[in-house]
Each structure stands twice: as C-alpha cells, then as structure tokens.
Design an enzyme around this catalytic site. Structure first.
Site, PDB file in Angstrom:
ATOM      1  CB  SER A  33      14.929 -17.697  -7.582  1.00 53.68           C
ATOM      2  OG  SER A  33      14.308 -16.437  -7.745  1.00 53.68           O
ATOM      3  CG  ASN A  34      17.204 -13.352  -9.695  1.00 54.26           C
ATOM      4  OD1 ASN A  34      16.720 -12.404  -9.085  1.00 54.26           O
ATOM      5  ND2 ASN A  34      16.685 -13.800 -10.830  1.00 54.26           N
ATOM      6  CG  HIS A  35      20.540 -12.741  -4.040  1.00 53.67           C
ATOM      7  ND1 HIS A  35      20.049 -13.356  -2.919  1.00 53.67           N
ATOM      8  CD2 HIS A  35      21.713 -13.358  -4.323  1.00 53.67           C
ATOM      9  CE1 HIS A  35      20.895 -14.294  -2.527  1.00 53.67           C
ATOM     10  NE2 HIS A  35      21.910 -14.318  -3.364  1.00 53.67           N
ATOM     11  CB  SER A  36      15.440  -9.565  -8.241  1.00 50.13           C
ATOM     12  OG  SER A  36      14.529  -8.497  -8.380  1.00 50.13           O
ATOM     13  CB  ALA A 100      16.287 -10.202 -11.709  1.00 47.41           C
TER      14      ALA A 100
END
Ligand code: CTP
Ligand code: CA
Length: 228
Positions: A33-36, A100
């Site tokens: 995943s990512n930091h959104s 994102a």
C-alpha cells in the site's frame, strides 16, 4: 460550511470521487500500500456536498469519517476500485481520481500465509501492473468531466502536463509532495491546477491552504470549465 441553495453551483450534478490508498494483498495477512490518508479526497467530497452536488465517494481503507451527505463505497484493491468506479461513473457529471492507486499488485496473492524458508535467503515478489482507473473512465465515449491528481517530488509541471495528455484528463491538480507540511497526511495542501481549454492548457497556482479550501477552489474552477 453550509451554502444556501442559490450559492450551490453544483446543484443537480453527480460527482464521483476515488480517495485514499489501495491495498494489494500478498497473502491473507500482508499487503502492499502507500501513505495516502484520504484527506484530500474526503475534503473534495465534503466540498462537493456543500456546493450542492450528489456525491459518491469510492474509498480505499482510511481512518476518516464519511462526509455528511456523501454516499461512501468501500473498496480495498485497485481492481475493486476500478469495478466500483465503472459502476458509479455511469451518468456522472464529474469524476475525480484522488486515490493513490497502487501501480502494481502481487502477480498472485497466496491463499495461505507465506512462511519463511529454512535458510537466510531473501525472497522475490513478482508484481504486475494494476489497471489505470482514471484512464479507463476517460476512454469512455460518454465520459464525465475528469479531474486527476499528480503527486510529484520533482518537475511538477512537466509530469502534470504529461498526465493531463496521456490519461486524456480535463483537469489535473498537481502538487510537490517533497514539500514539508503539505500533501500526504497533512492538513494543508497546495496545487498547480492545469486544465484543457480548447487546444490550449490553462493553469493557476493554488497556494498552501487547508485541504477543505483547496477542494472548494478546485471544484469551483471545474464548474467554471463545465459551464463556460
Ligand atoms: N490513477 C488511477 N489508476 C491508477 C493509477 C493512477 O486512476 N492505476 C490516477 C490517480 O488517482 C491520479 C492520477 O491517476 O488521479 C495520477 O496518478 P499518479 O500515480 O500520479 O500517476 P501514474 O500514471 O501512476 O504515474 P506515476 O508513475 O508517476 O505513479
Ligand atoms: Ca502511480
């Protein structure tokens, strides 16, 4: 902030927004995943409701309350987000891709939890490209007005213009996420807004401001493009 009906320029319009990160399963307990944080997309949903639009918020996993008046559709992976976007984009007037979306997913998610081997060897995870959600909606014959986001760490305008053209967007809000206190996870954001104006690309700088104000400014500019 509540606007009275005469101040609601988006009345009668259907707005679909993707927000937050996507999660791509590696096995039943792990994901990419990512930091959104989802804050910008949620701010757009709240601004859309305030401006009088009927808002559908297609959301990846975030720790935010649903903006009052918006309809929220929860998804996890990019594939699920694409399916929801395709279903809800029918008849929409404005589509905003603020999510994102993970660019890659595991080539195959393991059915059971992956176990370490007996030796100290590393492991290789094979990834495949995810579908491009906003470009898929933009490729439709009967398409809504489409707004994309571009989070960059360098050459912001060049990459934003490239995304506007390559994904066939009507508008792109680009920001420099390497600037401290702006963008990912923070309360404030700034954007370089670019939009197609006939064969030209017009632009304006939206200075650092609370995401709620930035969201309203982006929507008001989009409404100006929709009703010249
Ligand atoms: N986007 C999307 N589906 C994807 C990837 C991106 O809908 N699979 C949308 C995002 O929601 C955003 C825009 O496309 O509105 C730009 O996302 P970004 O990640 O900046 O673009 P990419 O084409 O993935 O380029 P990059 O290699 O810079 O990540
Ligand atoms: Ca990307």
């Amino acid at each position: 902030r509540l606007l009275s009906p005469p101040e609601q320029p988006a009345r009668g319009l259907r707005l679909v927004i993707t927000a937050g990160p996507t999660r791509e399963a590696i096995d039943p307990v792990r994901y990419l995943s990512n930091h959104s944080s989802g804050r910008m997309g949620y701010a757009l949903a709240a601004a859309g409701v305030a401006l009088g639009a009927e808002v559908t918020l297609i959301s990846g996993p975030v720790a935010l309350a649903t903006p009052a008046g918006a309809t929220r559709v929860d998804v996890e992976s990019a594939s699920e987000m694409l399916a929801a976007a395709e279903a809800h984009a029918d008849g929409a007037d404005i589509f905003i891709g603020c999510a994102a979306v993970a660019d890659y997913r595991a080539a195959s998610a393991a059915e059971h939890k992956l176990k370490k081997g007996d030796d100290d060897a590393g492991m290789t995870l094979r990834l495949v490209r995810n579908p491009d959600i906003i470009a898929t909606i933009a490729a439709r014959a009967d398409r809504p007005f489409i707004i994309g986001f571009a989070a960059e760490t360098q050459d912001v305008e060049r990459y934003a213009r490239d995304k506007l053209a390559r994904k066939r967007l009507d508008m792109v809000a680009a920001n420099d996420v390497s600037q401290p206190g702006l963008g990912f996870g923070s309360e404030n954001n700034a954007a370089l807004l670019l939009w197609q104006h006939g064969d030209e690309v017009d632009q304006c700088h939206l200075p650092p401001q609370p995401k709620a104000d930035l969201a309203e400014a982006i929507l008001r500019q989009a409404l100006t493009c929709l009703t010249p």
